[in-house]
Scaffold this motif. Structure first.
Motif, PDB file in Angstrom:
ATOM      1  N   LEU B 181     -29.613  34.742  16.693  1.00 47.34           N
ATOM      2  CA  LEU B 181     -30.380  35.529  15.724  1.00 47.34           C
ATOM      3  C   LEU B 181     -30.011  35.080  14.315  1.00 47.34           C
ATOM      4  CD1 LEU B 181     -29.600  38.962  17.394  1.00 47.34           C
ATOM      5  CD2 LEU B 181     -31.815  37.837  17.435  1.00 47.34           C
ATOM      6  N   ASP B 182     -30.964  34.500  13.618  1.00 49.32           N
ATOM      7  CA  ASP B 182     -30.705  34.025  12.261  1.00 49.32           C
ATOM      8  C   ASP B 182     -31.374  34.992  11.285  1.00 49.32           C
ATOM      9  OD1 ASP B 182     -30.170  32.585  10.022  1.00 49.32           O
ATOM     10  OD2 ASP B 182     -31.105  30.720  10.678  1.00 49.32           O
ATOM     11  N   GLU B 183     -30.578  35.833  10.651  1.00 45.37           N
ATOM     12  CA  GLU B 183     -31.070  36.838   9.694  1.00 45.37           C
ATOM     13  C   GLU B 183     -32.162  37.733  10.307  1.00 45.37           C
ATOM     14  OE1 GLU B 183     -29.907  37.288   6.691  1.00 45.37           O
ATOM     15  OE2 GLU B 183     -28.962  35.414   6.092  1.00 45.37           O
ATOM     16  N   PRO B 184     -31.852  38.423  11.412  1.00 47.26           N
ATOM     17  CA  PRO B 184     -32.924  39.199  12.064  1.00 47.26           C
ATOM     18  C   PRO B 184     -33.350  40.440  11.292  1.00 47.26           C
ATOM     19  CG  PRO B 184     -30.845  39.631  13.139  1.00 47.26           C
ATOM     20  CD  PRO B 184     -30.573  38.574  12.120  1.00 47.26           C
ATOM     21  N   THR B 185     -32.510  40.933  10.371  1.00 50.24           N
ATOM     22  CA  THR B 185     -32.880  42.188   9.687  1.00 50.24           C
ATOM     23  C   THR B 185     -33.313  41.957   8.245  1.00 50.24           C
ATOM     24  OG1 THR B 185     -30.586  42.560   9.041  1.00 50.24           O
ATOM     25  CG2 THR B 185     -31.321  43.613  11.083  1.00 50.24           C
ATOM     26  N   ILE B 186     -33.532  40.697   7.892  1.00 50.60           N
ATOM     27  CA  ILE B 186     -33.882  40.393   6.506  1.00 50.60           C
ATOM     28  C   ILE B 186     -35.198  41.100   6.124  1.00 50.60           C
ATOM     29  CG2 ILE B 186     -35.142  38.221   6.978  1.00 50.60           C
ATOM     30  CD1 ILE B 186     -33.627  37.080   4.512  1.00 50.60           C
ATOM     31  N   GLY B 187     -35.149  41.823   5.030  1.00 47.43           N
ATOM     32  CA  GLY B 187     -36.351  42.498   4.535  1.00 47.43           C
ATOM     33  C   GLY B 187     -36.676  43.818   5.213  1.00 47.43           C
ATOM     34  N   LEU B 188     -35.866  44.258   6.177  1.00 49.02           N
ATOM     35  CA  LEU B 188     -36.189  45.509   6.883  1.00 49.02           C
ATOM     36  C   LEU B 188     -35.617  46.721   6.135  1.00 49.02           C
ATOM     37  CD1 LEU B 188     -35.584  44.732  10.667  1.00 49.02           C
ATOM     38  CD2 LEU B 188     -37.559  44.266   9.247  1.00 49.02           C
ATOM     39  N   ASP B 189     -36.282  47.887   6.295  1.00 54.04           N
ATOM     40  CA  ASP B 189     -35.742  49.100   5.670  1.00 54.04           C
ATOM     41  C   ASP B 189     -34.582  49.643   6.518  1.00 54.04           C
ATOM     42  OD1 ASP B 189     -36.662  50.873   7.694  1.00 54.04           O
ATOM     43  OD2 ASP B 189     -38.661  50.845   6.807  1.00 54.04           O
TER      44      ASP B 189
END
Lengths: 285, 326
Positions: B181-189
């Motif tokens: 997983l490469d930056e799976p939560t990028i940009g999520l609230d």
């Protein structure tokens, strides 16, 4: 812990054949891509309108020219000339040449990493997507243009039996294969140079002229005609030749030329692609 | 018997060459330029056990993405050996692909104009999975990742959180042993991040899927990963259980004191970064210099206390401390 069962094709279809696995993937991806394409009727319609205008302009120009020059030019009738040009544009509606843009974008943007981590050959994956989308477009355009031309100028005289239909299908499919291989080979240049687009334009214009978009191959002067027939640029568009009076006579030569170019491109792509993958460099690595 | 390590990396290095731009006149680009070598990954070795949850982190340009790309067969190493799920990523890329899942946070693998269910179908063909098995597995993933309410919407209409959940779900269709997983939560609230972390934790616990995560979000690491490897300048600088990072690399403890009565002045010389708001006071204590029990005793003697909390430094502070000092 007992771990996951592998759900590979080999497990499910009781075969270890890599060829069958790749074929299953290829036609499956092609199918999904075709569904994706057909989900946008407005886009298909706008493509058709562009084509309609282009063929319409050629129709008007050739009607005017044949009115003054005579019923036949170089053994080619007005109907054959228009059908040849229409077939060029019908094949163009597949947009197979834009395989260059797809591969070039994948390499430059780094999106290629999402595909090379899958158990598919990258190029086959791209070909399947392109063919799926292209055939969806082409089918609609083929039916519409055939109906319009059939009702306005009729089908050119000649023997159009089942054998002829099979020959047409073969020569069209081989031409499409050449298009995909030729443009993807240029696109692989993106691994070495920043922008392979100038090479794309050169080849694209050669196909445009030598493929018979504005002037059917049969009307070319002999030297250019020979170059058109024996170069891959013309070979990718041999389908434009199907209404020519000497099509049956030339069929074996045309297919032979196509097969030769396919073999040449396959060898080149195998060599270039292997080296390209070792040069792969994407953002953040 | 299966090897207990799913990832084995030995003396791995990756060099990139580039030509240096010569500054000067208009025609400077035509001069012969010097070829430079950049060592993105420099002689690293590590193993990852099956079922482990690993955070592989580092500042920008540290070499983490390059390492992940070598592990997944995208890049070829300059030196060293590596095996993932018993396969060489470079010579057995297609075989390896059946055993790994990949999610690159900023790049989508979904079919943009079609509903996610069609992307499941596409992945089914890619992995050569029978149609019935694809249907069964996609229904299971739709439930686990809570995708049912938007399963029939085209991907382009999904929110970022919905899309990311779909990306991870689809990468699990072939039941990989390890997921990168490469930056799976990028940009999520915050809510979307929390839900995704919970789902991934459950996945690891219930299915035993190894998680190999890279993220700049300390919350992801804290919630998901039992072990952390930190890389910088292409080298491994820290390889520890995540819970030990705070104790080892930061000596600060965070104190939150609730006073019975509001006090205008809160003065304990051993405490720093003191912030008082109404009757709540927060502060940091360097426990290497000042034993915590003595500082707390001093506070209790000097003020009338209702409650007192002692916390470790946030992981974010620990990581930034390591980046800055090593």
């Amino acid at each position: 812990m007992t771990h996951h069962s592998r759900m590979s094709l080999a497990t499910y279809m009781n075969t270890d054949s890599r060829f069958l696995a790749q074929a299953y993937s290829f036609f499956g991806i092609l199918k999904v891509s075709m569904v994706d394409c057909l989900a946008h009727p407005k886009r298909i319609l706008s493509n058709f309108l562009v084509l309609f205008v282009r063929v319409g302009v050629m129709f008007a120009l050739y009607a005017y020219a044949f009115k003054y020059v005579g019923r036949n030019v170089n053994g080619i009738s007005f109907e054959i000339a228009i059908w040849s040009i229409a077939i060029y544009f019908i094949i163009l509606a597949t947009y197979l040449r834009y395989i260059f843009v797809d591969i070039n974008t994948d390499v430059v943007s780094g999106k290629i990493e999402t595909i090379v981590t899958k158990p598919v050959n990258y190029l086959l994956y791209r070909y399947a997507l392109k063919l799926g989308a292209g055939l969806g477009d082409m089918l609609f355009v083929l039916i519409a243009v055939s109906l319009i031309l059939g009702l306005t100028i009729g089908i050119p005289a000649g023997t159009h039996d089942l054998l002829w239909v099979l020959e047409v299908i073969l020569i069209t499919v081989l031409g499409m294969v050449i298009t995909l291989l030729m443009y993807s080979l240029i696109a692989l240049g993106s691994f070495w140079i920043d922008n392979a687009r100038p090479f794309f334009w050169i080849v694209d214009k050669l196909v445009l002229v030598l493929g018979g978009s504005y002037v059917p191959i049969a009307l070319f002067p002999i030297a250019i005609k020979l170059f058109a027939i024996y170069s891959p640029f013309g070979a990718s568009m041999f389908a434009t030749y199907i209404f020519n009076p000497d099509f049956a006579e030339k069929f074996v030569t045309l297919v032979g030329v196509q097969v030769m170019w396919i073999l040449v491109f396959l060898i080149l792509i195998k060599f270039v692609f292997g080296r390209a993958m070792k040069r792969l460099s994407v953002n953040g690595g | 018997m299966a090897n207990s390590f799913i990832v084995e990396v030995r003396k791995l290095s990756k060099e990139f060459s580039y030509t240096e731009k010569i500054s000067g006149g208009v025609f400077s680009s035509f001069k012969k330029r010097e070829k430079k070598i950049l060592k993105a990954v420099d002689d690293i070795s590590f193993n990852v056990a099956r079922g482990e949850t690993l955070a592989f982190i580092g500042p920008n340009g540290a070499g983490k993405s390059t390492t992940i790309k070598m592990l997944t067969g995208i890049l070829h190493p300059s030196e060293g050996t590596l095996r993932v799920a018993g396969h060489s990523p470079q010579t057995e890329r297609e075989k390896l692909a059946y055993h790994i899942g990949t999610v690159f946070g900023q790049r989508s693998q979904l079919v943009f104009n079609l509903p996610i269910i069609d992307s499941f179908e596409l992945f089914g063909y890619i992995y050569g999975i029978e149609r019935e098995a694809v249907k069964k597995k996609s229904e299971e993933l739709i439930e686990i990742f809570d995708l049912a309410q938007f399963r029939d919407q085209p991907v382009r209409k999904l929110s970022l959180g919905q899309r990311m959940r779909s990306e991870i779900a689809i990468s699990l269709l072939h039941e990989p042993e390890i997921i990168f997983l490469d930056e799976p939560t990028i940009g999520l609230d915050i809510v979307a991040k929390k839900n995704l972390r919970k789902t991934l934790t459950n996945l690891n616990k219930e299915k035993g899927t190894t998680i190999f995560l890279t993220s700049h979000d300390a919350g992801d690491i804290e919630a998901l990963c039992e072990r952390t490897i930190i890389v910088n300048h292409g080298k491994i600088i820290v390889d520890r259980p995540t819970v030990e990072l705070s104790n080892e690399y930061l000596t600060d403890k965070y104190l939150r004191v609730e006073l019975k009565n509001k006090s205008d002045v809160f003065e304990i010389p051993e405490c720093r970064d003191v912030v008082a708001e109404d009757n709540i006071v927060t502060m940091k204590v360097n426990t290497k210099k000042y034993p915590l029990n003595k500082v707390i005793g001093k506070i209790l003697r000097k003020y009338d206390i209702k409650d007192i909390d002692v916390n470790d430094a946030p992981l974010e502070d620990v990581i930034s401390h390591i980046y800055e000092h090593r």
